[in-house]
Design a protein around this motif. Structure first.
Motif, PDB file in Angstrom:
ATOM      1  N   GLN A  26      14.481  -9.210  -1.159  1.00  0.00           N
ATOM      2  CA  GLN A  26      13.881 -10.362  -1.438  1.00  0.00           C
ATOM      3  C   GLN A  26      12.980 -10.933  -0.491  1.00  0.00           C
ATOM      4  N   ARG A  27      13.445 -10.748   0.608  1.00  0.00           N
ATOM      5  CA  ARG A  27      12.527 -11.366   1.908  1.00  0.00           C
ATOM      6  C   ARG A  27      11.111 -10.414   2.040  1.00  0.00           C
ATOM      7  N   PHE A  28      11.301  -9.301   1.812  1.00  0.00           N
ATOM      8  CA  PHE A  28      10.225  -8.547   1.726  1.00  0.00           C
ATOM      9  C   PHE A  28       9.166  -8.701   0.647  1.00  0.00           C
ATOM     10  N   ILE A  29       9.633  -8.962  -0.680  1.00  0.00           N
ATOM     11  CA  ILE A  29       8.806  -9.474  -1.819  1.00  0.00           C
ATOM     12  C   ILE A  29       8.196 -10.650  -1.502  1.00  0.00           C
ATOM     13  N   ASP A  30       8.835 -11.655  -0.936  1.00  0.00           N
ATOM     14  CA  ASP A  30       8.342 -13.100  -0.755  1.00  0.00           C
ATOM     15  C   ASP A  30       7.221 -12.791   0.174  1.00  0.00           C
ATOM     16  N   LEU A  31       7.274 -11.953   1.323  1.00  0.00           N
ATOM     17  CA  LEU A  31       6.260 -11.723   2.245  1.00  0.00           C
ATOM     18  C   LEU A  31       4.955 -11.329   1.556  1.00  0.00           C
ATOM     19  N   GLU A  32       5.173 -10.229   0.946  1.00  0.00           N
ATOM     20  CA  GLU A  32       4.123  -9.694   0.201  1.00  0.00           C
ATOM     21  C   GLU A  32       3.482 -10.616  -0.848  1.00  0.00           C
ATOM     22  N   MET A  33       4.374 -11.186  -1.752  1.00  0.00           N
ATOM     23  CA  MET A  33       3.669 -12.368  -2.572  1.00  0.00           C
ATOM     24  C   MET A  33       2.887 -13.294  -1.981  1.00  0.00           C
ATOM     25  N   THR A  34       3.338 -13.919  -0.860  1.00  0.00           N
ATOM     26  CA  THR A  34       2.904 -14.919  -0.132  1.00  0.00           C
ATOM     27  C   THR A  34       1.399 -14.502   0.247  1.00  0.00           C
ATOM     28  N   ALA A  35       1.515 -13.314   0.872  1.00  0.00           N
ATOM     29  CA  ALA A  35       0.079 -12.465   1.318  1.00  0.00           C
ATOM     30  C   ALA A  35      -0.776 -12.629   0.076  1.00  0.00           C
ATOM     31  N   LEU A  36      -0.429 -11.904  -1.100  1.00  0.00           N
ATOM     32  CA  LEU A  36      -1.167 -11.798  -2.261  1.00  0.00           C
ATOM     33  C   LEU A  36      -1.873 -12.838  -2.719  1.00  0.00           C
ATOM     34  N   LYS A  37      -0.944 -14.144  -2.602  1.00  0.00           N
ATOM     35  CA  LYS A  37      -1.510 -15.283  -3.163  1.00  0.00           C
ATOM     36  C   LYS A  37      -2.608 -15.937  -2.460  1.00  0.00           C
ATOM     37  N   MET A  38      -2.383 -15.582  -1.204  1.00  0.00           N
ATOM     38  CA  MET A  38      -3.478 -16.212  -0.270  1.00  0.00           C
ATOM     39  C   MET A  38      -4.744 -15.497  -0.519  1.00  0.00           C
ATOM     40  N   LEU A  39      -4.633 -14.000  -0.620  1.00  0.00           N
ATOM     41  CA  LEU A  39      -5.970 -13.063  -0.550  1.00  0.00           C
ATOM     42  C   LEU A  39      -6.474 -13.539  -1.931  1.00  0.00           C
ATOM     43  N   LEU A  40      -5.791 -13.611  -3.072  1.00  0.00           N
ATOM     44  CA  LEU A  40      -6.319 -13.975  -4.496  1.00  0.00           C
ATOM     45  C   LEU A  40      -7.258 -15.018  -4.625  1.00  0.00           C
ATOM     46  N   ARG A  41      -7.239 -15.889  -3.395  1.00  0.00           N
ATOM     47  CA  ARG A  41      -8.321 -17.141  -3.513  1.00  0.00           C
ATOM     48  C   ARG A  41      -9.629 -16.735  -2.895  1.00  0.00           C
ATOM     49  N   GLU A  42      -9.565 -15.614  -2.190  1.00  0.00           N
ATOM     50  CA  GLU A  42     -10.692 -15.128  -1.704  1.00  0.00           C
ATOM     51  C   GLU A  42     -11.544 -14.259  -2.690  1.00  0.00           C
ATOM     52  N   ASP A  43     -12.925 -14.379  -2.274  1.00  0.00           N
ATOM     53  CA  ASP A  43     -13.930 -13.478  -3.017  1.00  0.00           C
ATOM     54  C   ASP A  43     -14.013 -12.015  -2.502  1.00  0.00           C
ATOM     55  N   ALA A  44     -12.728 -11.161  -2.757  1.00  0.00           N
ATOM     56  CA  ALA A  44     -12.812  -9.706  -2.422  1.00  0.00           C
ATOM     57  C   ALA A  44     -12.025  -9.086  -3.584  1.00  0.00           C
ATOM     58  N   LEU A  45     -12.300  -7.875  -3.525  1.00  0.00           N
ATOM     59  CA  LEU A  45     -11.454  -6.750  -4.502  1.00  0.00           C
ATOM     60  C   LEU A  45     -10.521  -6.230  -3.775  1.00  0.00           C
TER      61      LEU A  45
END
Length: 285
Positions: free
Chosen positions: A187-206
């Motif tokens: 779960q710690r790994f999942i939380d880390l990757e999801m936090t990074a994903l959420k931040m990157l999804l705010r950016e204008d990139a594919l």
């Protein structure tokens, strides 16, 4: 971005590969050989993305950036009636500013290294090297290493000014061959990757769906993971399929498998760079 000619034929998800390495960095083949292979495959366009100049001997990258740019631009002109050629670069978070950034049609931004003090630590050289790094620099706690990785990954757009986010979860490269090396269901790994994903999804990139590890025999599925792709789809993120090609025989390696995975995750389309813009292409069979 500045694609050089109009694309007339109907685009498919196999029409283009934007993540391509040649002999200007760690690729096997000369650029022109890769162009000729793309033409044989009936592709509409081919994007080159050599590893950027870093100015640091600890980090892999091209040594002759000016020569690379001039070579690819020369191929653009030579093959303009047969293939659209795009000049890209894969920038690492620790790449230096070369002053040539404006000459590229697109940028892929990637994390290949962690930095501790003056040391640059590769996450993708081998499972053994990753374990050594974890033991020496992270007290043997792989989740602490992953935290450092995803913290840097979350900053990749800001640090590289990229259009495409390269192999988002590269730290999982060895998990199929070495199941215990990174516990991706922790779960710690999942939380880390999801936090990074959420931040990157705010950016204008594919996000790139990268089959490179499949081509090299490390994985049977692309990056990012199915879990990540479902989340990206749910949040209406956009994706491109690439092969991270280092060998012209693998130029479109695993594209059909990647498309099938994307369809199963809910995606209806992927994106292709054409006429100076990213355009949606249907994933329908």
């Amino acid at each position: 971005m500045s694609a050089q000619r109009s694309t007339k034929k109907k685009l498919k998800y196999t029409s283009q590969n934007l993540h391509t390495h040649c002999t200007f960095c760690d690729g096997k083949d000369e650029p022109e050989a890769m162009v000729e292979e793309a033409i044989q495959l009936g592709m509409s366009s081919l994007g080159f993305s050599s590893h950027s100049f870093t100015g640091n001997p600890q980090i892999d990258g091209m040594k002759d950036e000016r020569g690379y740019i001039d070579c690819i631009n020369g191929l653009k002109e030579k093959y303009q009636d047969k293939l659209e050629i795009l000049l890209g670069v894969e920038r690492d978070c620790f790449s230096v500013i070369s002053g040539l950034e404006d000459e590229y049609d697109y940028i892929i931004g990637s994390v290949h290294y962690l930095k501790i003090g003056d040391e640059y630590l590769p996450v993708d050289w081998s499972a053994e090297r990753l374990r050594e790094i974890c033991l020496k620099y992270f007290n043997g706690d792989m989740m602490v290493l992953c935290e450092a990785y995803f913290m840097l990954e979350s900053q990749v757009v800001r640090r590289t000014a990229c259009d495409i986010i390269g192999h988002f979860d590269l730290v999982t490269l060895f998990t199929e061959k070495e199941p215990g090396i990174v516990d991706v269901d922790n779960q710690r790994f999942i939380d880390l990757e999801m936090t990074a994903l959420k931040m990157l999804l705010r950016e204008d990139a594919l996000f790139e769906v990268n089959t490179g590890a499949m081509a090299k025999g490390y994985r049977t599925v692309p990056y990012p993971s199915e879990r990540c792709l479902k989340y990206i789809c749910e949040k209406k993120g956009q994706v491109v399929i690439t092969s991270d090609c280092h060998d012209r025989s693998k130029l479109l390696y695993g594209f059909d498998e990647a498309a099938e995975l994307l369809r199963s995750c809910g995606f209806k389309e992927v994106y292709i760079l054409a006429d100076d813009d990213f355009k949606p292409v249907s994933l329908k069979k």
